[in-house]
Design a protein around this motif. Structure first.
Motif, short mmCIF file in Angstrom:
data_model
loop_
_atom_site.label_atom_id
_atom_site.label_comp_id
_atom_site.label_asym_id
_atom_site.label_seq_id
_atom_site.Cartn_x
_atom_site.Cartn_y
_atom_site.Cartn_z
N ALA A 1 0.83 -1.20 0.00
CA ALA A 1 0.00 0.00 0.00
C ALA A 1 0.87 1.25 0.00
N ALA A 2 1.97 1.22 0.74
CA ALA A 2 2.89 2.36 0.73
C ALA A 2 3.44 2.60 -0.66
N THR A 3 3.77 1.53 -1.36
CA THR A 3 4.31 1.66 -2.70
C THR A 3 3.27 2.22 -3.66
N ALA A 4 2.05 1.72 -3.55
CA ALA A 4 0.98 2.25 -4.41
C ALA A 4 0.76 3.74 -4.14
N ALA A 5 0.79 4.12 -2.86
CA ALA A 5 0.63 5.53 -2.52
C ALA A 5 1.77 6.37 -3.08
N LEU A 6 2.98 5.85 -3.02
CA LEU A 6 4.11 6.57 -3.58
C LEU A 6 3.97 6.78 -5.08
N SER A 7 3.41 5.79 -5.75
CA SER A 7 3.29 5.86 -7.20
C SER A 7 2.32 6.95 -7.65
N ILE A 8 1.44 7.38 -6.75
CA ILE A 8 0.55 8.50 -7.08
C ILE A 8 0.89 9.72 -6.22
N TYR A 9 2.10 9.70 -5.65
CA TYR A 9 2.68 10.84 -4.95
C TYR A 9 1.87 11.25 -3.72
N LYS A 10 1.31 10.26 -3.04
CA LYS A 10 0.64 10.51 -1.76
C LYS A 10 1.62 10.14 -0.65
N ALA A 11 2.56 11.05 -0.41
CA ALA A 11 3.69 10.75 0.45
C ALA A 11 3.29 10.49 1.89
N ASP A 12 2.39 11.32 2.44
CA ASP A 12 2.01 11.14 3.84
C ASP A 12 1.32 9.80 4.05
N LEU A 13 0.50 9.39 3.10
CA LEU A 13 -0.16 8.11 3.20
C LEU A 13 0.86 6.97 3.12
N TYR B 1 9.84 8.30 3.24
CA TYR B 1 10.36 9.51 3.90
C TYR B 1 10.92 10.49 2.88
N ALA B 2 11.59 9.99 1.84
CA ALA B 2 12.12 10.88 0.81
C ALA B 2 10.99 11.63 0.13
N ALA B 3 9.92 10.93 -0.20
CA ALA B 3 8.79 11.56 -0.87
C ALA B 3 8.13 12.61 0.01
N ALA B 4 8.11 12.37 1.31
CA ALA B 4 7.48 13.29 2.26
C ALA B 4 8.40 14.45 2.65
N GLY B 5 9.61 14.47 2.12
CA GLY B 5 10.55 15.54 2.44
C GLY B 5 11.14 15.43 3.82
N LYS B 6 11.07 14.24 4.42
CA LYS B 6 11.61 14.02 5.76
C LYS B 6 13.04 13.50 5.62
N LYS B 7 13.96 14.41 5.37
CA LYS B 7 15.33 14.02 5.02
C LYS B 7 16.07 13.35 6.18
N GLU B 8 15.82 13.81 7.40
CA GLU B 8 16.51 13.20 8.54
C GLU B 8 16.12 11.74 8.69
N GLN B 9 14.81 11.47 8.62
CA GLN B 9 14.35 10.08 8.71
C GLN B 9 14.80 9.27 7.51
N ARG B 10 14.77 9.89 6.32
CA ARG B 10 15.25 9.22 5.12
C ARG B 10 16.68 8.76 5.28
N ASP B 11 17.53 9.65 5.76
CA ASP B 11 18.95 9.31 5.89
C ASP B 11 19.19 8.29 7.01
N PRO C 1 8.24 13.23 -9.51
CA PRO C 1 7.86 13.67 -10.86
C PRO C 1 8.71 14.84 -11.34
N VAL C 2 9.00 14.83 -12.63
CA VAL C 2 9.60 15.97 -13.31
C VAL C 2 8.91 16.07 -14.67
N LYS C 3 8.27 17.20 -14.90
CA LYS C 3 7.44 17.37 -16.10
C LYS C 3 6.44 16.21 -16.17
N GLN C 4 6.37 15.53 -17.31
CA GLN C 4 5.41 14.42 -17.41
C GLN C 4 6.01 13.09 -17.00
N ILE D 1 14.05 7.02 -15.86
CA ILE D 1 13.03 7.99 -16.27
C ILE D 1 11.94 7.25 -17.02
N ARG D 2 10.71 7.36 -16.52
CA ARG D 2 9.58 6.62 -17.10
C ARG D 2 8.49 7.57 -17.58
#
Length: 272
Positions: free
Chosen positions: A84-96, A122-132, A162-165, A188-189
């Motif tokens: 579920a976390a992966t699916a959420a990441l794929s649609i950029y729902k970082a907090d979820l 954590y990377a997607a949510a901008g939580k760099k300390e937890q990410r690292d 995401p970057v552009k499309q 890049i996909r």
């Protein structure tokens, strides 16, 4: 050595994560409770398998819907939480994604695959300390003889953004790979999930030797000369060189600049 991206981004890894915990389940909202004995439970395994099929078909929203339905009935399955976390990441729902990944950690704190999910969340949510912190845990596990599965992997998915499309998947290697000393790879996909290009971050010994002679103090401090190169099966592009350390955030910024400056379709798009 094999490369593990994250439980559910790619079919083989997804199936492995699901097979690890035979009963599908995901962390529902904290206000949800476990159904009592009088409740007719849905077929959670079937729902999880539907979610897996949707992920493989590049349908992350449908996948997330299936995983959440499974979680409503059985919120205590770590594998489905990761999916579920992966699916959420794929649609950029970082907090979820963070919510589900942290729930998976609560359920299976000794499962190293949980950390491959947490780092991207954590990377997607901008939580760099937890990410690292998660990156450091993964590095230690990679060097731990008591974690043979982790030792056999060469790298992990660090971030998806995401970057552009395009959707960019940033892979970090535990140790530089191959003769060219590959540190990071950015896949890049297109919106359909097809890889159309990749950009590698390398530091080959030949260029490093000449650079070190010209910059002895920096080389003695552990710095290197890096190359950003793009390629697919038939085309190779040299983008830029820079000196310093393999700091992910500064490299990521350079990758974004390269993609944003791309005016023509990537070679992989031209073949479609």
């Amino acid at each position: 050595m094999r490369l593990i991206y994250m439980a559910a981004l790619f079919p083989v890894c997804v199936a492995a994560a699901w097979g690890h915990a035979q009963t599908p389940a995901i962390p529902a909202d904290a206000s949800q409770s476990t159904p009592d004995a009088q409740t007719v439970l849905p077929d959670t395994k079937a729902l999880a398998e539907q979610g897996l099929a949707a992920l493989k078909a590049n349908q992350p929203q449908q996948a997330l819907d299936s995983f959440q339905k499974a979680l409503q009935a059985n919120p205590d399955d770590a594998a489905v939480n990761m999916l579920a976390a992966t699916a959420a990441l794929s649609i950029y729902k970082a907090d979820l994604a963070v919510q589900y990944a942290e729930r998976a950690r609560q359920l299976e704190p000794d499962n190293w695959k949980v950390h491959t999910t947490l780092v991207a969340a954590y990377a997607a949510a901008g939580k760099k300390e937890q990410r690292d912190q998660e990156r450091e845990i993964l590095r230690k596990l990679h060097d731990d003889p008591h974690a043979p599965d982790a030792m056999q992997t060469s790298g992990f998915l660090l971030e998806m953004f995401p970057v552009k499309q395009y959707r960019v998947e940033a892979v970090e290697y535990f140790h530089p790979v191959g003769k060219l000393h590959l540190y990071y790879r950015f896949q890049i996909r297109n919106p359909q999930g097809k890889r159309v290009w990749q950009i590698d971050v390398e530091s080959n010994d030949f260029d490093q030797a000449s650079w070190a002679k010209a910059h002895p103090d920096e080389a003695a401090a552990g710095k290197r000369q890096f190359q950003l190169t793009g390629e697919d099966a038939e085309v190779h592009t040299d983008y830029r060189m820079y000196s310093g350390s393999p700091d992910y955030d500064s490299i990521r910024a350079q990758i974004v600049e390269v993609i944003e400056a791309q005016k023509m379709p990537f070679p992989g798009e031209q073949k479609q």
